[in-house]
Scaffold this motif. Structure first.
Motif, PDB file in Angstrom:
ATOM      1  N   THR A 171       3.717  47.927  16.328  1.00 35.10           N
ATOM      2  CA  THR A 171       3.801  47.193  17.585  1.00 35.10           C
ATOM      3  C   THR A 171       2.943  47.921  18.601  1.00 35.10           C
ATOM      4  O   THR A 171       3.084  49.130  18.785  1.00 35.10           O
ATOM      5  CB  THR A 171       5.251  47.095  18.084  1.00 35.10           C
ATOM      6  OG1 THR A 171       6.024  46.381  17.114  1.00 35.10           O
ATOM      7  CG2 THR A 171       5.329  46.370  19.424  1.00 35.10           C
ATOM      8  N   ARG A 174       3.515  42.999  24.153  1.00 35.76           N
ATOM      9  CA  ARG A 174       3.926  43.571  22.869  1.00 35.76           C
ATOM     10  C   ARG A 174       3.348  42.706  21.764  1.00 35.76           C
ATOM     11  O   ARG A 174       3.630  41.516  21.693  1.00 35.76           O
ATOM     12  CB  ARG A 174       5.443  43.609  22.737  1.00 35.76           C
ATOM     13  CG  ARG A 174       6.113  44.498  23.758  1.00 35.76           C
ATOM     14  CD  ARG A 174       7.603  44.236  23.812  1.00 35.76           C
ATOM     15  NE  ARG A 174       8.152  44.862  25.011  1.00 35.76           N
ATOM     16  CZ  ARG A 174       9.130  45.741  24.988  1.00 35.76           C
ATOM     17  NH1 ARG A 174       9.686  46.091  23.861  1.00 35.76           N
ATOM     18  NH2 ARG A 174       9.585  46.260  26.101  1.00 35.76           N
ATOM     19  N   THR A 234       3.091  42.635  17.625  1.00 30.01           N
ATOM     20  CA  THR A 234       3.595  43.248  16.399  1.00 30.01           C
ATOM     21  C   THR A 234       2.799  42.732  15.210  1.00 30.01           C
ATOM     22  O   THR A 234       2.558  41.532  15.087  1.00 30.01           O
ATOM     23  CB  THR A 234       5.092  42.957  16.214  1.00 30.01           C
ATOM     24  OG1 THR A 234       5.801  43.507  17.331  1.00 30.01           O
ATOM     25  CG2 THR A 234       5.623  43.596  14.935  1.00 30.01           C
TER      26      THR A 234
END
Length: 159
Positions: free
Chosen positions: A123, A131, A133
């Motif tokens: 991440t 964010r 991931t």
């Protein structure tokens, strides 16, 4: 007389405990990122003090710093552009998120990679709470534009 047992793990900070997968992950990321050597310095395990707080990311990425082989720096105080943290086997995820929110971002780090070998995820976080991931494909840092194939990090060799 009662026997007292002492768990050796208590003598170490949990983030200092290395493992094969932890070390392998750091090595694979570092070695791949060397292709960006013309633009960035890639430093594994660099000691630093950011805003007076001691930290040691698993990998730090800086714009190329001047080379001075006569004078060395033990604790660098300039924040890296990117800090890469690989979760250790006995480390809590909250250790990394607290370090990210309370040390890295306030000091000026622009992106933090949180690598979880057990889950084989990465991440990337930025100070504006973005964010991203990854669990496959090409990992691309939105700040530095560094790219690394997911399969390079988590490849499986045939026995």
């Amino acid at each position: 007389m009662e026997t007292v047992f002492h768990d050796l793990i208590e003598e170490y900070q949990t983030e200092d405990i290395m493992s094969v997968n932890h070390s392998r992950t750091i090595q694979r990321i570092s070695s791949y990122l060397e292709r960006y050597d013309d633009d960035y310095d890639i430093f594994p395990e660099l000691e630093m003090k950011l805003d007076g707080k001691p930290v040691k990311p698993d990998i730090s990425i800086y714009p190329n710093l001047p080379e001075d082989w006569d004078t060395d720096i033990i604790f660098i105080t300039q924040p890296p552009i990117t800090a890469i943290e690989v979760l250790s086997p006995k480390q809590a995820m909250s250790d990394i998120t607290e370090k990210t929110n309370n040390v890295y971002f306030p000091a000026g780090v622009q992106s933090v990679w949180i690598v979880v070998p057990l889950l084989q995820t990465i991440t990337i976080r930025t100070p504006d709470d973005e964010r991203i991931t990854f669990s496959g494909g090409i990992i691309k840092d939105p700040v530095t534009n560094l790219e690394i194939p997911y399969d390079h990090i988590f490849k499986k060799r045939r026995s």
